[in-house]
Design an enzyme around this catalytic site. Structure first.
Site, PDB file in Angstrom:
ATOM      1  N   GLY A 238       6.515   1.162   5.604  1.00 34.88           N
ATOM      2  CA  GLY A 238       7.429   0.254   4.920  1.00 34.88           C
ATOM      3  C   GLY A 238       7.462   0.492   3.421  1.00 34.88           C
ATOM      4  O   GLY A 238       8.536   0.502   2.803  1.00 34.88           O
ATOM      5  N   CYS A 239       6.306   0.701   2.830  1.00 29.29           N
ATOM      6  CA  CYS A 239       6.229   0.906   1.383  1.00 29.29           C
ATOM      7  C   CYS A 239       6.861   2.240   0.986  1.00 29.29           C
ATOM      8  O   CYS A 239       7.489   2.345  -0.070  1.00 29.29           O
ATOM      9  CB  CYS A 239       4.787   0.827   0.909  1.00 29.29           C
ATOM     10  SG  CYS A 239       4.073  -0.820   1.169  1.00 29.29           S
ATOM     11  N   THR A 240       6.728   3.243   1.833  1.00 28.23           N
ATOM     12  CA  THR A 240       7.371   4.530   1.576  1.00 28.23           C
ATOM     13  C   THR A 240       8.882   4.389   1.642  1.00 28.23           C
ATOM     14  O   THR A 240       9.599   4.886   0.772  1.00 28.23           O
ATOM     15  CB  THR A 240       6.876   5.588   2.581  1.00 28.23           C
ATOM     16  OG1 THR A 240       5.462   5.755   2.408  1.00 28.23           O
ATOM     17  CG2 THR A 240       7.578   6.919   2.375  1.00 28.23           C
TER      18      THR A 240
ATOM     19  N   ALA B  98       0.820  -1.213   0.000  1.00 31.84           N
ATOM     20  CA  ALA B  98       0.000   0.000   0.000  1.00 31.84           C
ATOM     21  C   ALA B  98       0.852   1.260   0.000  1.00 31.84           C
ATOM     22  O   ALA B  98       1.751   1.410   0.831  1.00 31.84           O
ATOM     23  CB  ALA B  98      -0.912   0.016   1.221  1.00 31.84           C
TER      24      ALA B  98
ATOM     25  N   ALA C 254      10.023   2.515  -1.546  1.00 33.39           N
ATOM     26  CA  ALA C 254       9.917   3.359  -2.737  1.00 33.39           C
ATOM     27  C   ALA C 254      10.999   4.441  -2.745  1.00 33.39           C
ATOM     28  O   ALA C 254      11.613   4.708  -3.785  1.00 33.39           O
ATOM     29  CB  ALA C 254       8.532   3.987  -2.822  1.00 33.39           C
TER      30      ALA C 254
END
Length: 157
Positions: free
Chosen positions: A48-50, A43, A53
């Site tokens: 974590g995804c930030t 998401a 990325a």
């Protein structure tokens, strides 16, 4: 819940045509003749995804210099991807797979363990696809933090 089939090195990468953050269709075949890192994340705008990325963003020059493009895919809608891209100044394509069809085809959606419980969800995964569309690296259940550094070591970039 059933186990998801996982892709392996030597498999042909499943094709896709998905909208990006601007609503334009991006196809895996657009990258024919180039190597591409395809990574799947749960998401946009989550911690974590930030981190993951932003690690790709910060290493994009070296990856591109080594002949590797980067594509991120999540179940988020294009509008959310656009906000994420702008907030984090991401310069590589983020693709939307809300139906999770591509996620499933790549083995990146299915049974996983979260906080001791078995659930269905996005399995954080990364692949390298070569110039002819063959998978040369397949990693499942990766950690967001430190992943890009490990990937660079694995690829000697």
């Amino acid at each position: 819940m059933s186990k998801t089939r996982r892709l392996e090195v030597g498999d042909t990468a499943p094709p896709f045509a998905l909208p990006d953050a601007d609503g334009h269709t991006v196809k895996l075949s657009d990258y024919r003749g180039r190597k591409v890192i395809v990574y799947f994340y749960p998401a946009a705008s989550t911690p974590g995804c930030t981190k993951e990325a932003c690690d790709f963003r910060d290493n994009l020059g070296e990856l591109n210099g080594a002949g590797l493009d980067v594509i991120g895919i999540s179940p988020d809608k294009p509008e959310k991807l656009d906000k994420f891209r702008q907030a984090e100044e991401l310069t590589f394509p983020l693709l939307s797979d809300p139906d999770r069809e591509v996620l499933r085809a790549w083995g990146a959606f299915g049974e996983k363990t979260m906080y001791g419980k078995t659930v269905q969800g996005v399995i954080r995964s990364t692949f390298v696809v070569d110039e002819s569309g063959t998978i040369t690296l397949a990693q499942y259940n990766i950690r967001a933090t430190g992943h890009v550094a490990k990937l660079r070591r694995d690829l000697s970039v």
